[in-house]
Design a protein around this motif. Sequence first.
Motif, short mmCIF file in Angstrom:
data_model
loop_
_atom_site.label_atom_id
_atom_site.label_comp_id
_atom_site.label_asym_id
_atom_site.label_seq_id
_atom_site.Cartn_x
_atom_site.Cartn_y
_atom_site.Cartn_z
N THR A 1 0.83 -1.20 0.00
CA THR A 1 0.00 0.00 0.00
C THR A 1 0.87 1.26 0.00
OG1 THR A 1 -0.08 0.11 2.41
CG2 THR A 1 -1.74 -1.24 1.32
N VAL A 2 0.21 2.38 -0.29
CA VAL A 2 0.91 3.67 -0.28
C VAL A 2 1.40 4.01 1.13
CG1 VAL A 2 0.63 6.16 -0.69
CG2 VAL A 2 -0.44 4.50 -2.23
N LEU A 3 0.58 3.70 2.14
CA LEU A 3 0.96 3.98 3.52
C LEU A 3 2.22 3.22 3.91
CD1 LEU A 3 0.22 5.37 6.20
CD2 LEU A 3 -1.12 3.34 6.78
N GLN A 4 2.27 1.93 3.55
CA GLN A 4 3.46 1.13 3.86
C GLN A 4 4.70 1.67 3.14
OE1 GLN A 4 2.13 -2.76 2.71
NE2 GLN A 4 1.32 -3.26 4.73
N SER A 5 4.53 2.09 1.91
CA SER A 5 5.65 2.63 1.14
C SER A 5 6.18 3.92 1.78
CB SER A 5 5.24 2.91 -0.30
OG SER A 5 4.84 1.72 -0.93
N MET A 6 5.26 4.80 2.20
CA MET A 6 5.68 6.05 2.84
C MET A 6 6.40 5.78 4.15
SD MET A 6 2.46 8.60 2.20
CE MET A 6 3.28 9.95 3.02
N LYS A 7 5.86 4.82 4.92
CA LYS A 7 6.48 4.48 6.19
C LYS A 7 7.89 3.93 5.98
CE LYS A 7 5.62 1.66 10.30
NZ LYS A 7 4.75 0.64 10.90
N LEU A 8 8.06 3.06 4.99
CA LEU A 8 9.37 2.49 4.70
C LEU A 8 10.33 3.57 4.20
CD1 LEU A 8 11.20 0.02 4.53
CD2 LEU A 8 10.33 -0.38 2.22
N GLY A 9 9.80 4.49 3.37
CA GLY A 9 10.65 5.57 2.87
C GLY A 9 11.18 6.45 3.99
N ILE A 10 10.29 6.78 4.94
CA ILE A 10 10.73 7.58 6.09
C ILE A 10 11.77 6.82 6.90
CG2 ILE A 10 9.94 8.52 8.31
CD1 ILE A 10 7.31 9.25 6.95
N ASP A 11 11.53 5.52 7.08
CA ASP A 11 12.46 4.71 7.88
C ASP A 11 13.83 4.61 7.21
OD1 ASP A 11 12.37 3.67 10.38
OD2 ASP A 11 11.94 1.63 9.76
N VAL A 12 13.85 4.48 5.88
CA VAL A 12 15.12 4.38 5.15
C VAL A 12 15.91 5.68 5.28
CG1 VAL A 12 16.10 4.27 2.83
CG2 VAL A 12 14.40 2.60 3.52
N ASN A 13 15.23 6.83 5.11
CA ASN A 13 15.92 8.11 5.24
C ASN A 13 16.44 8.32 6.66
OD1 ASN A 13 15.46 8.78 2.56
ND2 ASN A 13 13.52 9.78 3.00
N ARG A 14 15.61 7.95 7.63
CA ARG A 14 16.02 8.07 9.03
C ARG A 14 17.21 7.17 9.32
NH1 ARG A 14 14.68 4.81 13.11
NH2 ARG A 14 14.75 5.59 15.25
N HIS A 15 17.19 5.98 8.76
CA HIS A 15 18.26 5.01 8.89
C HIS A 15 19.59 5.60 8.40
CE1 HIS A 15 19.58 0.76 9.02
NE2 HIS A 15 20.31 1.08 7.99
N LYS A 16 19.56 6.25 7.24
CA LYS A 16 20.78 6.85 6.69
C LYS A 16 21.25 8.02 7.56
CE LYS A 16 20.03 5.65 1.82
NZ LYS A 16 19.83 6.20 0.46
N GLU A 17 20.31 8.81 8.03
CA GLU A 17 20.68 9.95 8.87
C GLU A 17 21.38 9.49 10.15
OE1 GLU A 17 16.91 12.82 7.56
OE2 GLU A 17 17.07 12.04 9.59
N ILE A 18 20.91 8.40 10.73
CA ILE A 18 21.52 7.89 11.96
C ILE A 18 22.92 7.37 11.69
CG2 ILE A 18 21.30 6.13 13.76
CD1 ILE A 18 18.25 6.37 13.43
N ILE A 19 23.13 6.73 10.54
CA ILE A 19 24.47 6.23 10.19
C ILE A 19 25.44 7.40 10.04
CG2 ILE A 19 25.78 5.14 8.33
CD1 ILE A 19 23.52 3.16 7.98
N VAL A 20 25.00 8.46 9.37
CA VAL A 20 25.85 9.65 9.22
C VAL A 20 26.16 10.25 10.58
CG1 VAL A 20 25.96 11.98 8.28
CG2 VAL A 20 25.02 10.14 6.89
N LYS A 21 25.15 10.32 11.43
CA LYS A 21 25.34 10.87 12.78
C LYS A 21 26.38 10.06 13.56
CE LYS A 21 22.85 11.37 17.14
NZ LYS A 21 21.56 11.30 17.84
N ALA A 22 26.27 8.75 13.55
CA ALA A 22 27.18 7.90 14.33
C ALA A 22 28.60 7.98 13.80
CB ALA A 22 26.68 6.46 14.31
N ILE A 23 28.78 7.93 12.46
CA ILE A 23 30.13 7.95 11.89
C ILE A 23 30.80 9.29 12.13
CG2 ILE A 23 31.44 7.83 9.74
CD1 ILE A 23 29.42 5.79 8.73
#
Length: 773
Positions: free
Chosen positions: A491-513
């Motif tokens: 669904t569109v809702l699941q896709s949006m949720k996954l997209g937010i999670d992926v971007n957040r995931h990358k931001e946290i990796i940049v923050k930690a490194i």
Amino acid sequence: SLSGGPQGCPDSEFEGHWPLLAPPQNCPCDQHVRSTRGKRWIELTLDEQRAYVMSLLDALEVTDRDKRLKVARAILYLAQGVFDECDTEVDVLHWSRHNVFLLYDMGIFTALLELLSMEIDNNQACSSAVRKPAISLADSTELRVLLSIMYLMVETVRVQTEDDRPEWRAAREAFKNELGSPLYNGEPFALLLFTMVTKFCSMNAPHFPMKKVLLLLWKTILFTLGGFEELQEMKVRGRERLNLPPLPEDSIKVVRAMRAASPPASAMELIEQQQQQKRGRRSRRPLVKQDSLDTYNERDPFKNDDARDEEEDPEDTDSGIEGEVDPLDRDVIIQPPPPPPPLRPPTERVNFPKGLPWAPKVRLIKDIEHFLETSRNKFIGFTLGNDIETLVGLPRPIHESVKTLKQHKYVSIAEVQIKREDELQQCPLTLGEEEVEETPTEMLYLGMLPNLSQYVIALLKLLLAAAPTSKAKTDSINILADVLPEEMPITVLQSMKLGIDVNRHKEIIVKAISALLLLLLKHFKLNHVYQFEIVSQHLVFANCIPLILKFFNQNIMSYISAKNSICVLDFPHCVVHEMPELTAESLEAGDSNQFCWRNLFSCINLLRILNKLTKWKHSRTMMLVVFKSAPILKRALKVKQAMMQLYVLKLLKIQTKYLGRQWRKSNMKTMSAIYQKVRHRLNDDWAYGNDIDARPWDFQAEECALRESIEKFNSRRYDKNKNGDFTPVDNCLQSVLGQRVELPEDFHYSYEMWLEREVFSQPIQWEGLLQNP
């Protein structure tokens, strides 16, 4: 300090909206605890809780993998604060803290470490992950459970609170020493995590959950070595040991007291100004005095925001920055001047700082000696070499200048270390062996040294893969292994949720490194400057400078104000409160925060790393010029946050002299901001660039000379098995011939033939020994 979350609670980056941390449907611990005499966990006595944790510890040693995972999930539920029995978020955090100290006291961390080592060495899991076309969450379940518990334990024990019990304070010190000491297979715990990072980046273990590994690695380094407050205290103590004068100011306090400057003019703003001039404002004077510039600054609408009193928000410690919580202005077009505000009472104006924020600094050798040599050459006609005391024959103003320079002279710990190292290299026999203190930083460096370049390259690979400006390539590292579900969203809702999670995931990796690299650089520099220099050189050779500039070559305002988080799914909110229904509209709206502390924190860290790599390095400064960093950095000044602006202005200052007169002329507002915010070096000719011709750009020569000094340092201090020129030699004939030499077995069968061929049949030229070779 580099704290990752609000004080007193687990890190919000780690406790995010993940399937792993959702309220368990059939939590094994919950069932077992409820069956313990029919009581809930929070109703048990401390002895009953200890007995239950001991039973879990025994169950961790079973051979059945599924049973071990079940027990590990039970321990994770305890570490998360038995949230199914709590009514408020405060209760969850209280029980999480209580349970974590209980788990550490019972030896759970050591048992988890053994399981983690088994999972790392699980070749079957690694080979199956390599063959898989798509890796998902299911491939790293065991690793994620183990890393989650270990992270919660490290972060919870690390953070101090006022109501800590005495036994908890003792446990904190013990845990800190344990993590920093080489107790885990002869090396600190951080090296095990570094090994996981390099294994992942070499594609040998693509299923490792890198976000959790990097966060745990960062918090382990932060715990064992210390944050910025500890660094400041260590620097003060280090200067006292070396009999150096105290620091002129506390840099942390100075930066926190700074206010953001108005951003530089945009292209649209300049066009509008030109149009106004064409409409009839032709009575402009050719030379604008400083008074006129001050008047212009008074009309600046950004100044109105800065006049407000700042209030420190305790929840803003996620980025280690306080103050500057103004909304970030997206449009920087100057509007008509607002009506003048009512005059404030004169008592309120006392709070504004007067003068420059930093005390000026002067380097003893580079600045004072150079100034005196130039003055002697000009007025007397000869030089005296390394003499900064003799002022005979020089005019009175030169005497005053030297007096002022000496008042502000600053000798750094690094200068003392370099001078001491030169003495040890020149007089190794006279000065003897150097006594090296076994600090956690020293032990970490000793463990990292053999594979240092691999660690640095792996971290930069992950940073490149997580950068928002990076394009997805087929051969790049898959950093989304621990965020992608087994079944892709429908669904569109699941896709949006996954997209937010992926971007957040990358931001946290940049923050930690970014936080990890900055901590390593600062601690190694304080421990010994050449340890810092070798890490810096590895970073430079691995293209860290263009990588950071590539990171900032984006719409930095959009990155700072990104809303890649879903508040209702954050822990512990999601397990205490009723879950509202998520819709596409609510996800698109995002949270109410006007900017993202996580991304602001990452940007400041990367700017500080860039400053550390280029400071006093002429060849690396020229790299900033060659890569055209000035327009990229100038765009970053639009972010209205004082600390970020300070480090951008520092980077602009060191390259200003090479950007040409026209650039300086058209960027006077930026030049004024540099004068206001950046520390002054009294002899630094940064704003004029008169000495450019005297300093050619020879990158290779500078870096090779530095590498030679680093290799001499490492060889002298760490190469214990070398056959150097100063190794004692046994000259006694009897003892040399009397030594037993282990010979191979086949020598006993062929030594007679060898003697006949190599000794007896060869004529010996005895007179050749008397000739001079």
